[in-house]
Design an enzyme around this catalytic site. Structure first.
Site, short mmCIF file in Angstrom:
data_model
loop_
_atom_site.label_atom_id
_atom_site.label_comp_id
_atom_site.label_asym_id
_atom_site.label_seq_id
_atom_site.Cartn_x
_atom_site.Cartn_y
_atom_site.Cartn_z
N LYS A 1 0.84 -1.21 0.00
CA LYS A 1 0.00 0.00 0.00
C LYS A 1 0.87 1.25 0.00
CE LYS A 1 -3.05 0.00 3.29
NZ LYS A 1 -3.88 0.27 4.51
N LYS B 1 3.32 -2.08 11.26
CA LYS B 1 2.01 -2.06 11.90
C LYS B 1 2.19 -2.47 13.35
CE LYS B 1 -2.34 -1.31 10.70
NZ LYS B 1 -2.88 -0.65 9.50
N GLY C 1 -2.87 5.92 13.64
CA GLY C 1 -4.05 5.23 14.15
C GLY C 1 -4.50 4.10 13.24
N ASP C 2 -5.42 3.32 13.76
CA ASP C 2 -6.15 2.28 13.02
C ASP C 2 -7.39 2.03 13.89
OD1 ASP C 2 -5.52 0.26 10.60
OD2 ASP C 2 -6.51 -0.91 12.15
N THR D 1 -8.79 8.54 4.77
CA THR D 1 -8.98 7.16 4.32
C THR D 1 -10.34 7.02 3.64
OG1 THR D 1 -7.64 6.48 6.20
CG2 THR D 1 -8.73 4.75 4.97
N ASN E 1 -14.00 5.67 11.83
CA ASN E 1 -13.40 6.80 11.11
C ASN E 1 -13.49 6.66 9.59
OD1 ASN E 1 -10.53 7.40 9.69
ND2 ASN E 1 -11.17 9.15 10.93
N SER F 1 -0.91 10.73 5.83
CA SER F 1 0.08 10.68 6.91
C SER F 1 1.45 11.11 6.39
CB SER F 1 0.20 9.26 7.48
OG SER F 1 -0.82 9.00 8.41
N1 GLU Z 1 -4.02 2.46 9.64
C1 GLU Z 1 -4.07 3.12 8.37
C2 GLU Z 1 -3.86 2.12 7.25
O1 GLU Z 1 -4.32 1.02 7.36
C3 GLU Z 1 -3.19 4.36 8.31
C4 GLU Z 1 -1.73 4.15 8.60
C5 GLU Z 1 -0.93 5.46 8.72
O2 GLU Z 1 -1.47 6.52 8.52
O3 GLU Z 1 0.26 5.32 8.99
O4 GLU Z 1 -3.30 2.40 6.22
#
Ligand code: GLU
Length: 448
Positions: free
Chosen positions: A116, A128, A167-168, A212, A243, A379
């Site tokens: 990604k 992660k 975040g997630d 997102t 979110n 981000s």
């Molecule tokens: N958790 C988000 C994702 O799945 C954002 C990760 C980020 O901003 O570092 O991509």
């Protein structure tokens, strides 16, 4: 060794070395089953064991997180940070606080994140983290003490040039605030760029909260445009109400579509007048209540604790809840009801069986690692602003996000076509395009 034997051998080794990590195995299989055409063209990647190396995280940190609840009882959770791949930049990816979190889940998310992040073209590696801590029903003070304990271990592993969490699920502005406060206290440094998703008032980026969800809708818009279609007048279902879902709903409405259903872990609501996103935000983000409260407040809505929102007829489905939420039968229901496009706002929400149903039915399918890349891309924009001690306007930042999503979309189609899948094969395009960027960098950096 021929390419398919090589791929099978790597998969077998991943399963042997990581027993019981079902989601990680699934994510690896999903990517590796696309890579054949790329490896045929690049035998040097096979010789350099690029895929073998990619499947082994560079570093895995697992730690104890002790904290004291409001009753004075001592609690123990487990914390994780998987620093998966740094070929393209510092490890980058969110933290998930949810009772389902375990090593296999964090590794699946970290693995997805590598590709990604590569797709965004923004110089960020993949990582992660998270914990099996359940924030539901916890007071602010408990969440703060948990975040402080979590950061007391994590701080030594992160840094703006090393690893930048965000975040997630279960980690939003409140948690990022507590985590940042503890980082600052432990290090005596205001390193704004060590975490992203900060509030705008002290180093956050405009449009990061929305990114997102908005990004997934921009990606879907591009996909629809390839069919001469748009969101205007379309019926849409969005799973989840966190979110990602909230801002996906907001953007669909801004583009003239109507979101008629959304969900949480307790059930789903159907609101034929269109989901009132301000009311939903108030219930989910301020009051932190269940979705049934929405239906109590809206006469046009009905709540259901049974069944699935994928039975609600729609033109576009945006799964924005969690992994493996779309099973085969959900995909069949969507297909029977004439869905045009399924675009993933969450990470790996479609099971492999569901993806197969969409593929056979010729439905436009946007995989999460491409469609939800807008969050992490923004981000990276936040990191740019932090490094320059600058703050851009909302419109400027949103325009950059929209441009990234257009580029990711175009790159998926171009790559899919080049590698023989046909431009509509977004799965092939996303996997190969992301892989090639990481593989090239890994080869150039030697055996590390
Ligand atoms: N958790 C988000 C994702 O799945 C954002 C990760 C980020 O901003 O570092 O991509």
């Amino acid at each position: 060794m021929d390419v398919s034997t090589h791929i099978e051998a790597v998969q077998a080794e991943v399963r042997r070395r990581n027993p019981g990590e079902a989601e990680f195995h699934q994510a690896v299989t999903e990517v590796l089953s696309s890579l054949g055409p790329a490896l045929v063209r690049h035998p040097e990647y096979v010789r350099g064991a690029v895929v073998d190396r990619l499947c082994e995280p560079e570093r895995q940190v697992v730690f104890r997180v002790p904290w004291v609840d409001d009753e004075g009882a001592v609690r123990v959770n487990r914390g994780f940070r998987i620093e998966f791949n740094s070929a393209l930049g510092p490890y980058k990816g969110g933290l998930r606080f949810h009772p389902s979190v375990n090593l296999g889940i964090v590794k699946f998310l970290g693995f997805e994140q590598i590709f990604k992040n590569a797709l965004t073209g923004m110089g960020i590696g993949g990582g992660k983290g998270g914990s099996d801590f359940d924030p539901r029903g916890r007071s602010d003070a408990e969440v703060m003490r948990f975040c402080q304990s979590f950061m007391t271990e994590l701080y030594r592993h992160i840094g703006e040039r090393t690893d930048v969490p965000a975040g997630d699920i279960g980690v939003g502005g409140r948690e990022i605030g507590y985590l940042f406060g503890q980082y600052k206290r432990l290090t005596n440094r205001f390193d704004a760029g060590v975490l992203t998703g900060k509030p705008v008032a002290w180093g956050g980026s405009h449009a990061r909260t929305e990114a997102t969800g908005y990004g997934a809708v921009f990606f879907a818009e591009e996909m629809l445009a390839t069919r001469g279609a748009s969101f205007d007048g379309r019926r849409v279902v969005v799973s989840g109400s966190g979110n990602v879902a909230l801002y996906a709903i907001e953007k669909v409405h801004a583009l003239g579509g109507r979101v008629v259903a959304c969900s949480d872990s307790s059930g789903y609501v159907v609101d034929e007048d269109g989901i009132d996103v301000e009311l939903l935000k108030e219930i989910k983000e301020v009051r932190r209540e269940r979705l049934s409260v929405y239906a109590e407040a809206r006469p046009t809505a009905r709540f259901s604790a049974r069944g699935t929102l994928y039975d609600v007829p729609c033109d576009v489905a945006l799964p924005c809840a969690t992994q493996n939420e779309i099973r085969r039968e959900d995909a069949v229901a969507l297909t029977k009801n004439g869905v045009l496009a399924v675009v993933e706002g969450a990470n790996m929400p479609s099971t492999p069986e569901a993806v197969e149903v969409f593929r056979e039915a010729g439905i436009l399918f946007g995989p999460g690692k491409a469609a939800n890349a807008g969050g992490v891309a923004t981000s990276a924009l936040e990191m740019q602003q932090n490094a320059a001690r600058d703050r851009w306007t909302f419109d400027q930042t949103e325009a950059r996000l929209a441009a990234v999503m257009r580029d990711v979309h175009a790159e998926c189609r171009r790559t899919a076509e080049e590698y023989g899948g046909g431009a509509d094969d977004y799965v092939l395009g996303a996997n190969i395009a992301g892989f090639l960027r990481v593989a090239d960098a890994m080869q150039a950096q030697g055996i590390v």
